[in-house]
Design a protein around this motif. Structure first.
Motif, PDB file in Angstrom:
ATOM      1  N   HIS A  60       0.860  -1.186   0.000  1.00  0.00           N
ATOM      2  CA  HIS A  60       0.000   0.000   0.000  1.00  0.00           C
ATOM      3  C   HIS A  60       0.893   1.231   0.000  1.00  0.00           C
ATOM      4  N   PHE A  61       0.645   2.126  -0.955  1.00  0.00           N
ATOM      5  CA  PHE A  61       1.398   3.372  -1.073  1.00  0.00           C
ATOM      6  C   PHE A  61       0.432   4.536  -0.945  1.00  0.00           C
ATOM      7  N   ILE A  62       0.773   5.503  -0.112  1.00  0.00           N
ATOM      8  CA  ILE A  62      -0.028   6.706   0.081  1.00  0.00           C
ATOM      9  C   ILE A  62       0.817   7.899  -0.337  1.00  0.00           C
ATOM     10  N   ASP A  63       0.275   8.724  -1.250  1.00  0.00           N
ATOM     11  CA  ASP A  63       1.020   9.865  -1.799  1.00  0.00           C
ATOM     12  C   ASP A  63       2.386   9.420  -2.312  1.00  0.00           C
ATOM     13  N   SER A  64       2.392   8.284  -3.008  1.00  0.00           N
ATOM     14  CA  SER A  64       3.587   7.695  -3.629  1.00  0.00           C
ATOM     15  C   SER A  64       4.639   7.243  -2.628  1.00  0.00           C
ATOM     16  N   LYS A  65       4.289   7.172  -1.352  1.00  0.00           N
ATOM     17  CA  LYS A  65       5.211   6.710  -0.325  1.00  0.00           C
ATOM     18  C   LYS A  65       4.714   5.390   0.261  1.00  0.00           C
ATOM     19  N   PHE A  66       5.642   4.512   0.563  1.00  0.00           N
ATOM     20  CA  PHE A  66       5.306   3.221   1.141  1.00  0.00           C
ATOM     21  C   PHE A  66       4.565   3.417   2.458  1.00  0.00           C
ATOM     22  N   ALA A  67       3.445   2.687   2.617  1.00  0.00           N
ATOM     23  CA  ALA A  67       2.684   2.755   3.862  1.00  0.00           C
ATOM     24  C   ALA A  67       2.687   1.421   4.590  1.00  0.00           C
TER      25      ALA A  67
END
Length: 197
Positions: free
Chosen positions: A70-77
């Motif tokens: 899962h990536f949020i705002d292109s960052k790994f979450a």
């Protein structure tokens, strides 16, 4: 609010900004910590629990092995490892971060992913990526907006929320009202419905 929505409230002693940490059973979901939450009586942050399916051609199915990222705002979450116990499809978050992948599993079995639909009153750009093999640390150096656009599924949370309001459609020849036609195109499906061919 409607039957598919829940608002959680908590009394506060004062209106200073707070830190919100989401918790499932006895475990905190650290990637969902929100700092400086405004306390003014309005809803600024919202989340949608979703079942996940893998699409192969025109069929959807629950994966029985592999990893979900899962990536949020292109960052790994989050990294989730699918549990392989027969007959019980679920997955567990790992202790992986964008700086350090880990094989250690958090003692938490989930059958949904909590997708933020808005954070601090702003829409959230997010992606989900499924892979049978675990990513390695070198893979993360290649992950950017372009990589996610090409390889991952972009989550349209507005479409997911709209799908909750749509009436169920009976499959021809079926007596089971839970069986419905293929939904609008998205590889994520609301946990409130069961999709079948």
């Amino acid at each position: 609010m409607g039957p598919s929505k829940t608002r959680l409230t908590y009394p506060l002693a004062d209106n200073t900004p707070k830190t919100l940490m989401l918790r499932y059973r006895d475990s905190f979901m650290s990637a969902y910590q929100i700092d400086e939450v405004t306390v003014d009586g309005a809803v600024h942050d919202a989340f949608l629990p979703c079942y996940l399916a893998v699409q192969v051609e025109n069929r959807l199915g629950l994966p029985t092995q592999g990893f979900i990222y899962h990536f949020i705002d292109s960052k790994f979450a989050h990294e989730y490892k699918i549990n392989t116990k027969p007959g019980a499809w679920n997955f567990s978050p790992t202790h992986s971060t964008s700086d350090s992948l880990s094989d250690d599993i958090i003692d938490l079995s989930l059958n949904f992913v909590l997708l933020p639909t808005k954070l601090k009153n702003a829409p959230v750009k997010q992606h989900l990526f499924y892979r049978q093999d675990k990513l390695i640390q070198d893979d993360f150096s290649d992950i950017n907006d372009g990589w996610l656009t090409k390889n991952a599924v972009s989550i349209d949370t507005k479409a997911l929320i709209s799908a909750l309001e749509e009436p169920l459609k009976r499959v021809n020849g079926s007596d089971d009202s839970n069986e419905i036609n293929t939904p609008p195109s998205s590889n994520t499906r609301s946990k409130n419905r069961r999709y079948m061919e």
